[in-house]
Design an enzyme around this catalytic site. Structure first.
Site, PDB file in Angstrom:
ATOM      1  N   GLY A 208       0.963  -1.418  -0.052  1.00  0.00           N
ATOM      2  CA  GLY A 208      -0.085  -0.084   0.082  1.00  0.00           C
ATOM      3  C   GLY A 208       0.827   1.211  -0.047  1.00  0.00           C
TER       4      GLY A 208
ATOM      5  NE  ARG B 271      -3.266  -6.966  -3.786  1.00  0.00           N
ATOM      6  CZ  ARG B 271      -4.432  -7.133  -4.286  1.00  0.00           C
ATOM      7  NH1 ARG B 271      -4.797  -8.223  -4.827  1.00  0.00           N
ATOM      8  NH2 ARG B 271      -5.525  -6.273  -4.117  1.00  0.00           N
TER       9      ARG B 271
ATOM     10  CG  ASP C 279       4.126  -7.105   6.977  1.00  0.00           C
ATOM     11  OD1 ASP C 279       3.786  -6.584   6.045  1.00  0.00           O
ATOM     12  OD2 ASP C 279       3.733  -7.797   7.837  1.00  0.00           O
TER      13      ASP C 279
ATOM     14  CB  THR D 276       3.507   0.528   6.045  1.00  0.00           C
ATOM     15  OG1 THR D 276       2.142  -0.015   6.762  1.00  0.00           O
ATOM     16  CG2 THR D 276       4.553   0.312   7.362  1.00  0.00           C
TER      17      THR D 276
ATOM     18  CG  ASP E   2      -1.170  -0.659   8.967  1.00  0.00           C
ATOM     19  OD1 ASP E   2      -1.983   0.081   9.137  1.00  0.00           O
ATOM     20  OD2 ASP E   2      -1.161  -1.657   8.054  1.00  0.00           O
TER      21      ASP E   2
ATOM     22  CG  ASP F 138       2.936  -3.255  10.616  1.00  0.00           C
ATOM     23  OD1 ASP F 138       3.420  -2.484   9.803  1.00  0.00           O
ATOM     24  OD2 ASP F 138       1.988  -3.906   9.827  1.00  0.00           O
TER      25      ASP F 138
ATOM     26  NE  ARG G  86      -6.939  -5.230   5.225  1.00  0.00           N
ATOM     27  CZ  ARG G  86      -6.466  -5.143   3.914  1.00  0.00           C
ATOM     28  NH1 ARG G  86      -6.199  -6.136   3.263  1.00  0.00           N
ATOM     29  NH2 ARG G  86      -6.649  -4.162   3.105  1.00  0.00           N
TER      30      ARG G  86
END
Lengths: 319, 319, 319, 319
Positions: C11, C72, C103, C126, C128, C130, C172
């Site tokens: 993303g 992708r 990731d 990213t 997120d 994370d 998510r």
């Protein structure tokens, strides 16, 4: 700890309200009363205060400025003024103080805690990010983003009009904001108080760039490094090129705080109360790498190491 | 009409890019070539231009500034300069011109159309909103909102610090921006070039307000009504109260255009091409009450009636 | 190191362009060529790339998204796909790779560096947040501020209409964005995948609050914790109170990056090139407490410890 | 006219607070008392009101939502409910009513003025811009700019990910917001309730564009023209291309109002009071081409002519 006092002092900074809200509600949640003290140390001397309830701090987390207001207070520099402040604190049964602000505020907190034995915790609220023991001070992220927004807008017109813009941002002793917005804005040069610069070299670069076809320039100046108007004048005198001046000014203090400043204020406001509960005093709270960090007030106001030169080299390399 | 030329001239204004995009694509869609002319009349004289395709104007509708850039052009004031411009137009087989800008741009368009018989249509692109025949000029809505955002931010700190702020906004001959942001910002006073004001009366109001407990003031000044720094100084001299100065400056020219300015630019850019197709010349396009409106260029640059006094009275009544 | 390749994958996140600009210009400045690879690993397989110059990355530091685009690439999961990628890298004389993403991107970088001996450095891009080894990932600060802006706006109407709003934000597997905007927005409750919650308890709180006169609620839900529509429906079924649903959605990915994300991208893009120059591979760059930090790619993608429960308790206490 | 009542009803819209502030202060300035009535017609029936002073409306001009709140009121549709409302009005010595809202609000104002002889003036506060007699309704400019900001952000990620986005904006019966943001955002297609559309044709365009290399699409849908999720699903079924859905939702109602909405609210709030002072009733105020305009309430709620088809053709031509 049955009652704490909360005040904001020095220049206001976005996120102070989040810190006030957090300190007040955290205290109330621990059955501690919270006295809101208005206009900083001046309000303390003048007993300008009232007890806050849960709703006193509703709907303020997203507001710029400080609902407690701020003011200067030369009287607090005097023994007499301090005595009066301590009398007011005792008279009002305030067991501990939360002092939100920059280095001036912290000096007052040192006086209160060390000299007068009033339990006092400092919370770093200043747009200059010049307090040790924390990655970032409350308000600096918002101020940088506000100044960056101005740079972005100036870029539009600088490119269209093909002019040299000299943009002055806040920072009397600190080039923090200038360096951040300069890096983030992809500007051509940055002048900061921490770093010597040679205006003639810059003019040389400009003329050279001009020959190669580079006609629009943005130069960011921290107010401590000189007045934008003076620098623009010298550039025009030296290069014969037209310049425009923008002083971003007090706009940088206001505005709805960023997420980062709201969360920092929230985390630190409650942490300060927790320290008082635990019987601590003379400390300053901060966040280092997302973890709470506590330092002595005296250490918090030592000169903060910056990586100005390193960032400057990188900025210049990428221009 | 086989080929049109498009230029932007004078100060850039947000939404000019939407007008360029619309003119270029509308032309191409009608099998007319579109020549993008850079740097206004100066670029016209210097043959600084290139043919634009559909993708030349991709991804610009949301950008401030003008991809065609602007510049001043004293040569175009001379007979010789004009001749050169007309030669360039003919040499490049440009059958009609779209000129986007303010009154200076329109004067050039009058010269081109009336004196040299070049079909020319004016599109009102200026932040000052001082062009007749249109409710609003392209860019003025964005400029007003940008300045208003500054006022909102200053309000935060003015309230917290309890100070008098004098805020200078753009408008050398026009109090339009000052009046709009003053009304929208709920400020305490507004100084505009179209209206006499008595600084002593204002100082009297401030002192009187101060006595009643009203301590923070925002006074908006159009640059044509005086320098904020001078006015602030006089207020301090007269009232002994501290003042702060903010000059919003060129930030007002930049930024992503508002919906209104993008749509206005889009509607007027295409309308200008349509007029050229229909064989018209010497006209200016505008929107009145959501309907397209066409006037003579000469009428477009007559002094635009404003309701400054009426709005001022209302603003003061509501403060 | 004579030529590096740069790609963005997964993303998109705001600030990726700052990282691209920095990597490209830092390389050029060190006499290393920079190959821009489009559409992530898919573009690598398809040799969708071109050499970038200094100006290829002009005027992108303030733009959301990624000029290298992303896509992708299931083929890269296969031995055959990887072989093709390595062939393309060798054929194009790319000596090292900079891979910007989350990731999934890092897993690809591990494959390239460990299995195929292609020098590879990961840059954390990213929303997120994370990825380990960095306080913050590029894009997460912007995403949080965008979602917070939505919460602020919803607060206006929630208060006016006195309704319960269930607001779904991205995340998510991660409650990071939800927790940040919930804290910063002063919302009433937050549901995240890392923390069990009892919807009946929440409904009980709502009804109880309703009795006390608290009528407007904002509940933030990370997408990984459930669909806002389902949760709203259950609240209505249980409490008989009207609810409104907002899904902030892909808006969170876009927008001009914040100062923090631009500077982080700038610092990390150049640092990644520097690591390649120094002969390193299989590393990920990050910033911890304003200092550059380098970790193994494998460590970077281990589950990142969060303080969700601690923050949640604080948030609830202050509501 | 010794006392007026002010209420807001229906969906809240940004700028309602400016209208409330203006009505209240204009009244007070003319020695008329101002009763703030909470929660629309429901509050009127329930006598949920209080007298407002000058400071009751301080610091609200820049706030979204409405400090008077809104609510639905089915009882007011009944004879009995209306009687109760009239009794409350008379009991509280309210001589005239200012009703701020959309067509539902205006229907109530018609009932009050025509059937029950309560002097009543309507002020157009709705984001849908579907009220006659005014170029723009209070709140529509802000809502359009908020939705446009979402479109701009989605464009970043749509371009980076090369996907088809279907974006649903508000407008149950009106394509106003969709058409404005579609035009301003330079989107690929717009679906509105006022205009038939053929989804198969659109899918055909998408596939054709895809072949030519155009891979990212933004399609704006007014909620009255269909659910974004359904349309996205059909596009995917027909074209086999991936789609993403964004529902901008209630975010569009909130946020600090634009300059235009604040000024419109300010001008119309005071104008409504002035009409009551002059003994008028059953009228609605508006602004046409920067001039105050007054129409009968019945005319104000007739279907508002739009130029949807004309704008749609232009939008498509420029895509």
């Amino acid at each position: 700890m049955k009652r704490i006092g909360v005040l904001t002092s020095g220049g206001d900074s976005p996120g102070m309200n989040a810190a006030i809200r957090s300190a007040v509600r955290y205290a109330l949640n621990h059955d501690i009363e919270a006295m809101g003290i208005f206009r900083g140390y001046a309000g303390l001397l003048n007993e300008d205060m009232k007890l806050f309830g849960h709703r006193s701090v509703s709907n303020i987390i997203n507001r710029g400025g400080t609902i407690l207001k701020t003011a200067r207070c030369p009287e607090f520099m005097t023994e007499e003024g301090q005595k009066r402040a301590v009398d007011v604190i005792k008279k009002n049964k305030i067991d501990g103080m939360i002092l939100i602000g920059g280095d001036g505020t912290y000096r007052g907190a040192i006086t209160l805690s060390r000299k007068w034995n009033i339990p006092s915790i400092g919370v770093p609220g200043t747009i200059d990010n010049d307090i040790n023991g924390t990655d970032s001070t409350i308000g600096s992220d918002t101020a940088v983003n506000t100044a960056l927004d101005a740079i972005d807008k100036i870029r539009d017109t600088a490119t269209s009009m093909e002019r040299i813009f000299v943009v002055e941002v806040m920072g009397r002793d600190s080039g923090f904001i200038a360096m951040q917005v300069g890096m983030g804005g992809g500007v051509e040069d940055i002048l900061v108080p921490e770093r010597k610069f040679n205006l003639l070299d810059m003019c040389h670069d400009i003329v050279e760039g001009n020959v190669r076809g580079k006609i629009s320039w943005i130069i960011v100046v921290a107010e401590g490094a000189g007045k934008a108007a003076d620098i623009a004048k010298k550039i025009t005198e030296t290069t014969s090129l037209e310049t425009r001046v923008v002083v971003v000014g007090h706009v940088q203090r206001g505005g709805s705080p960023t997420a980062r400043d709201r969360i920092l204020g929230t985390v630190l406001g409650s942490a300060a109360v927790e320290l008082l509960i635990k019987g601590q005093t003379g400390k300053a709270v901060g966040v280092i790498s997302n973890e709470l960090n506590v330092v002595e007030l005296e250490d918090a106001i030592k000169p903060k190491p910056t990586k100005i030169n390193q960032l400057y080299e990188l900025m210049r390399m990428l221009t």
